[in-house]
Design a protein around this motif. Structure first.
Motif, short mmCIF file in Angstrom:
data_model
loop_
_atom_site.label_atom_id
_atom_site.label_comp_id
_atom_site.label_asym_id
_atom_site.label_seq_id
_atom_site.Cartn_x
_atom_site.Cartn_y
_atom_site.Cartn_z
N LEU A 127 28.40 33.60 12.23
CA LEU A 127 29.21 32.40 12.52
C LEU A 127 29.03 31.32 11.46
O LEU A 127 30.04 30.88 10.87
CB LEU A 127 28.88 31.87 13.92
CG LEU A 127 29.69 30.67 14.39
CD1 LEU A 127 29.86 30.69 15.91
CD2 LEU A 127 29.03 29.33 13.99
N PRO A 128 27.82 30.84 11.18
CA PRO A 128 27.72 29.76 10.18
C PRO A 128 28.18 30.18 8.79
O PRO A 128 28.76 29.37 8.06
CB PRO A 128 26.24 29.40 10.20
CG PRO A 128 25.54 30.55 10.81
CD PRO A 128 26.51 31.14 11.77
N THR A 129 27.97 31.44 8.43
CA THR A 129 28.38 31.90 7.11
C THR A 129 29.90 31.89 6.98
O THR A 129 30.47 31.34 6.03
CB THR A 129 27.84 33.32 6.84
OG1 THR A 129 26.41 33.29 6.90
CG2 THR A 129 28.27 33.81 5.47
N LEU A 130 30.59 32.50 7.95
CA LEU A 130 32.05 32.60 7.86
C LEU A 130 32.73 31.26 8.09
O LEU A 130 33.73 30.94 7.44
CB LEU A 130 32.56 33.65 8.84
CG LEU A 130 32.14 35.10 8.56
CD1 LEU A 130 32.82 36.05 9.54
CD2 LEU A 130 32.43 35.51 7.12
N VAL A 131 32.21 30.46 9.01
CA VAL A 131 32.84 29.16 9.28
C VAL A 131 32.72 28.25 8.06
O VAL A 131 33.68 27.55 7.69
CB VAL A 131 32.23 28.50 10.54
CG1 VAL A 131 32.70 27.06 10.68
CG2 VAL A 131 32.61 29.31 11.78
N ASN A 132 31.59 28.26 7.41
CA ASN A 132 31.45 27.44 6.20
C ASN A 132 32.35 27.97 5.08
O ASN A 132 32.93 27.18 4.32
CB ASN A 132 29.99 27.41 5.75
CG ASN A 132 29.19 26.34 6.47
OD1 ASN A 132 29.73 25.28 6.81
ND2 ASN A 132 27.92 26.60 6.72
N LEU A 133 32.48 29.28 4.95
CA LEU A 133 33.38 29.84 3.95
C LEU A 133 34.84 29.45 4.24
O LEU A 133 35.67 29.35 3.34
CB LEU A 133 33.24 31.36 3.89
CG LEU A 133 32.02 31.90 3.14
CD1 LEU A 133 31.83 33.39 3.41
CD2 LEU A 133 32.16 31.64 1.64
N ALA A 134 35.14 29.23 5.53
CA ALA A 134 36.49 28.83 5.93
C ALA A 134 36.71 27.33 5.78
O ALA A 134 37.82 26.83 6.00
CB ALA A 134 36.74 29.24 7.38
N GLY A 135 35.66 26.59 5.41
CA GLY A 135 35.80 25.14 5.30
C GLY A 135 35.69 24.43 6.62
O GLY A 135 36.11 23.27 6.75
#
Length: 482
Positions: free
Chosen positions: A337-345
């Motif tokens: 979750l934190p990895t993908l959400v941050n990559l999504a901005g």
């Protein structure tokens, strides 16, 4: 900030040693290898609770099972709603979201923040309405049996193929092209039944398939009581070596079928020139013993059950130089979750347990030192901790301890617990587990010591008479049909 499409691809019950250099040299996995060549392989990824629903809850909320208390195949609506889930955070970041395949949410139509969900129940109802006399899963094998079976439908009619087709259709025809998308493509295999269609059923039957491995601790005399109980309940220790080899051949066939089907998704992305702009994260919810240590399935905390593939493929258009690299830091499902959400901005909630793996790579965060694990399915309770080099486990019913050197003994053949030469390592990991458990919801600590439970006092005859093989027809209204 450029918005990249994001696809999370998960399998169900895939061992860590079925991808890359660890896989048998005869396995055909070209598209998984494609992700490895272009991505970052996390070689120390662990399922903290090796069971379907707890792993999926961690993916969805970025929290450890020990934090939420989610350690069984529970109703997911008891744990999370529709806010601050992975799809909800993606939607807040401007993404359209869709889940395709096995979610194992409860109730099975709970969306938990997804715009749209297409699940196996839709496939089975479509097959029933088709009028075809050929129907899936009519071989009679249960969802926990590892005897091999041939699929009762041809490859284009299998659930694996159908999930892939739904993903392709979404990419080609269903999405809003003015918005980026987040897709969770969740394959239900290679979870039992081990029933690949041809040509995958026969693909590996003629290969020299390795025998299972057996630890010095895994016979009936030395095995932890809970570990022995599981294999006796489901009769895994009575399956002949010949059948185990056939089961492994079928298991590998299911994985190759998934791999080839992933190629269809990659092709659909390429048709629209989107493959270069798409983030892909590939992992599995947990592993499978597959005959190792005289057992099968999952639940316990050995590598066969907890160690999973985990590959993060960043798009080439990012201009990074991380393709084909490896990271040996301890990671887990909560990091998704934190990895993908941050990559999504997007914005990551402050109460998540997971780490942003990109921030760790960039030196903005320190990698965690340990990953804790828990098994709390009935009378199968154990807890453990690993730093990637050693793993310590505690079994609550008989106070059995296990310690393994994962570097020199990755198959966990020799239990080092109690040996003087490893006393310091054992105490260090045990104390780290005690200190961490005191801050968790489950809290397996009392008076500074790891807790115990009352023995069940069952015997072998009683265990073998009370299995749960996972029998389900296609009419079952729970998302456990594979």
């Amino acid at each position: 900030m450029k918005k990249y499409n994001i696809i999370l691809i998960t399998t169900d019950q895939q061992r860590y040693d079925t991808v890359g250099e660890l896989a048998p040299d005869y396995m055909r996995m070209p598209h998984t290898q494609y992700l490895i060549n272009q991505g970052i392989s996390y070689t120390n990824a662990n399922a903290q609770c090796p069971l379907c629903v707890p792993a999926r809850i961690s993916i969805m909320n970025g929290k450890f099972p020990q934090t939420t208390g989610s350690t069984t195949n529970c109703e997911t609506t008891d744990v999370m709603g529709t806010r601050d889930t992975l799809p909800d955070l993606m939607r807040q970041a401007g993404y359209q979201t869709i889940a395709i395949g096995k979610m194992h949410f409860g109730p099975q139509r709970a969306k938990h923040g997804f715009d749209e969900m297409i699940i196996p129940d839709d496939y089975y109802r479509q097959m029933q309405r088709s009028g075809s006399l050929i129907q899936p899963m009519h071989h009679g094998m249960g969802q926990n049996e590892i005897y091999p079976a041939l699929s009762t439908v041809p490859e284009p009619m299998t659930l694996t193929s159908w999930i892939s087709e739904q993903c392709v259709e979404y990419i080609r025809d269903r999405r809003d092209p003015s918005q980026p998308f987040f897709m969770w493509c969740s394959y239900s295999k290679p979870h039992p039944p081990f029933d690949p269609p041809e040509p995958y059923y026969s693909m590996y039957r003629g290969e020299e398939i390795a025998d299972p491995v057996f630890g010095d601790w895994s016979d009936d005399e030395h095995a932890p009581l809970a570990f022995k109980r599981l294999r006796q309940m489901w009769g895994y220790d009575k399956i002949s070596p010949k059948i185990i080899k056939e089961a492994k051949a079928a298991y590998y066939g299911l994985l190759t079928q998934i791999d080839y089907n992933m190629g269809r998704i990659f092709s659909a992305l390429q048709d629209f020139d989107m493959l270069k702009d798409t983030i892909i994260l590939f992992t599995s919810d947990h592993g499978e013993y597959l005959g190792d240590h005289h057992t099968a399935a999952k639940f316990f905390l050995h590598q066969a059950s907890t160690h999973v593939p985990f590959i993060l493929r960043l798009p080439p258009s990012m201009g990074h130089k991380l393709g084909g690299t490896k990271q040996d830091i301890p990671v887990t499902h909560a990091d998704i979750l934190p990895t993908l959400v941050n990559l999504a901005g997007g914005t990551v909630p402050e109460d998540v347990d997971g780490q942003d793996l990109m921030a760790v790579l960039e030196g903005k965060e320190k990698p965690r030192q340990y990953v804790e694990m828990v098994s709390q399915m009935g009378m199968l309770e154990s807890i453990g901790i690993t730093d990637g080099e050693f793993k310590y486990m505690w079994y609550l019913e008989d106070q059995c301890e296990q310690l393994f050197d994962l570097i020199n003994d990755p198959q966990e053949l020799k239990n080092l617990a109690g040996l003087e030469a490893y006393k310091g390592v054992q105490e260090e990991l045990k104390q780290a587990l005690i200190e961490s458990e005191q801050t968790k919801k489950l809290n397996y600590v009392k008076d500074g010591k790891l807790t115990t439970i009352e023995p069940l006092h069952d015997d072998e005859r009683h265990r073998r008479a009370n299995p749960w093989p996972g029998y389900h027809t296609e009419y079952c209204d729970i998302d456990v049909k594979h």
